[in-house]
Design an enzyme around this catalytic site. Structure first.
Site, PDB file in Angstrom:
ATOM      1  N   ASP A   1      -8.961  -1.474   3.810  1.00 43.13           N
ATOM      2  CA  ASP A   1      -8.909  -0.572   4.998  1.00 43.13           C
ATOM      3  C   ASP A   1      -8.537   0.839   4.466  1.00 43.13           C
ATOM      4  O   ASP A   1      -8.951   2.015   5.049  1.00 43.13           O
ATOM      5  CB  ASP A   1      -7.813  -0.898   6.054  1.00 43.13           C
TER       6      ASP A   1
ATOM      7  N   THR B   1       0.864  -1.092  -0.195  1.00 42.67           N
ATOM      8  CA  THR B   1      -0.063   0.004  -0.041  1.00 42.67           C
ATOM      9  C   THR B   1       0.963   1.040   0.035  1.00 42.67           C
ATOM     10  O   THR B   1       2.050   0.929   0.240  1.00 42.67           O
ATOM     11  CB  THR B   1      -0.843   0.120   1.359  1.00 42.67           C
TER      12      THR B   1
ATOM     13  N   ILE C   1      -2.354  -5.964   6.469  1.00 40.94           N
ATOM     14  CA  ILE C   1      -3.535  -6.717   6.174  1.00 40.94           C
ATOM     15  C   ILE C   1      -4.682  -5.838   6.701  1.00 40.94           C
ATOM     16  O   ILE C   1      -4.831  -5.313   7.799  1.00 40.94           O
ATOM     17  CB  ILE C   1      -3.525  -8.036   6.969  1.00 40.94           C
TER      18      ILE C   1
END
Ligand code: GLY
Length: 316
Positions: free
Chosen positions: A209, A178, A229
Site C-alpha cells: 500500500d 514500514t 497490513i
C-alpha cells in the site's frame, strides 16, 4: 505568508508489541534521533518535501526498520522495496514499487516528482537507477536473513515478518513494519513520505500500500502516512479517506476517529500518522502498537506506551 510553526511526525511501523531486549527504549532513541535531525532542517527553512525525504532516508538507513537497509525478505529470499512521496501543496504523488539493490527508494520517488511518469515498478525503476547512476546497494541484514531462514525451515507458516528487526527474533506474533514521515513547514506546506520492504515472506509480485494513495496521501489541508497490513490499508483506502474527510471540513481528529471506528469494525490491522494545515498532529491504530514520534515545536513525544487496541490521539 507569515512564518508557521513547523510540525513533524514519523513512524517506524505498527504491529505487535516489541518483545526483544532492545525493546521500546532503543526504538524510541532511533525515532528521536530522526525527529531531532529533521526538525532542525524545518527550523532552518527546509520545505516540507525536503524534510520528508531526509526523514525517510534516515529511517531507511536504520537497519532496525523495515525499509531500505533492514528490509524484510520476500518468500523467494529477495528484497523488494516500495516508497512514495506526496507534496500536499502541489497535490502530486510519485513512487516506486518493488525496487531492489538500492539504498534509498525514497530518492527515486523524489526524482519522479518532476517527471511526466510518476510511479515506476521493478524494471522501469531499475532503468531509472542506471540512468541516474545510483550505486547498487545490498539492503540485506543478518537479522532479516536469519528471520527468513527460520521461517523457511518452518516452511513459511508466518504470514509476515517482525515489525522491527529485534535481536531476539519475535517468534509468536507477526508485525507489520514500514516507515513514514509527515511534515508541515514554516510556509504552511504539507508533505508525506512512506517507504517499506513489504510484509515479508509474501508472494513474488505482491504490491504494498505504501506506494499507493491508500497508504500515502496529502492535499494542502492534510497529509497521512499509513502502516500495518497493506491489504487492510488498501481495503480502507485509509490515507486518502482521512485526508478527504479532513479536506471536506472534519477536524483531523474527527476524520481519524471516524475512519478508525470503521477500520476496527472491519477488523483491520493498521495505523496512521498525520498533520493538518492548522498544525494538528494526530496518530491512530487498531494494532497493538504504532511506533510513532513527533515534534510539536515545544516538545518531542511518542506513542510507544499507548495501550493496546483502537486509539486515536493528538499531540497537543
Ligand atoms: N504496509 C506495508 C505493507 O503491507 O507492505
Amino acid at each position: 505568508m507569515q512564518a508557521v510553526q513547523p510540525k513533524l511526525i514519523i513512524h517506524g511501523g505498527a504491529g505487535s508489541s516489541l518483545k526483544g531486549k532492545s525493546g521500546a527504549e532503543v526504538v524510541r532513541r532511533s525515532l528521536y534521533d530522526v525527529i531531532e535531525a529533521v526538525y532542525a532542517l524545518l527550523l532552518d527553512g527546509a520545505s516540507a518535501s525536503a524534510a520528508v525525504v531526509r526523514g525517510c532516508q534516515l529511517l531507511e538507513d536504520d537497519p532496525r526498520f523495515n525499509s531500505g537497509t533492514g528490509s524484510v525478505l520476500q518468500s523467494d529470499g529477495q528484497i523488494r522495496m516500495s516508497a512514495a512521496l506526496m507534496d500536499g501543496q502541489a497535490q502530486r504523488f510519485s513512487g516506486v514499487i518493488n525496487v531492489s539493490r538500492l539504498k534509498n527508494p525514497i530518492d527515486l520517488a523524489e526524482f519522479l516528482q518532476t517527471s511526466p511518469d510518476r510511479v515506476l515498478s521493478e524494471h522501469g525503476a531499475a532503468d531509472l537507477m542506471r540512468e541516474l547512476q545510483i550505486p547498487l546497494h545490498d539492503p540485506l541484514t543478518e537479522i532479516r536473513l536469519q528471520e527468513w531462514i527460520q521461517e523457511r525451515r518452518g516452511n513459511f507458516t508466518k504470514e509476515m515478518a517482525g515489525v522491527v528487526a529485534e535481536k531476539e527474533l519475535v517468534s509468536s506474533e507477526a508485525g507489520r513494519g514500514t516507515i513514514g514521515v509527515v511534515a508541515l513547514d514554516d510556509q504552511g506546506r504539507l508533505a508525506v513520505g512512506t517507504s517499506t520492504g513489504g510484509k515479508g515472506f509474501e508472494r513474488i509480485g505482491r504490491v504494498s500500500d505504501s506506494a499507493m494513495p491508500a497508504g500515502n496521501y496529502a492535499t494542502p489541508h492534510a497529509a497521512v502516512s499509513c502502516t500495518g497490513i497493506g491489504e487492510d490499508i488498501i481495503d480502507e483506502c485509509l490515507a486518502a479517506r482521512i485526508v478527504v474527510r479532513a479536506t471536506d471540513g472534519l477536524s483531523l481528529q474527527a476524520a481519524f476517529e471516524r475512519s478508525f471506528t470503521e477500520a476496527a469494525k472491519n477488523q483491520r490491522d493498521l495505523g496512521a500518522i498525520a498533520i493538518d494545515r492548522t498544525g494538528a498532529i494526530v496518530w491512530g491504530k487498531t494494532s497493538e502498537v504504532i511506533l510513532a514520534a513527533f515534534h510539536t515545536g515545544d516538545r518531542i513525544g511518542d506513542s510507544l506506551e499507548a495501550g493496546s487496541g483502537v486509539m486515536v490521539d493528538r499531540a497537543d
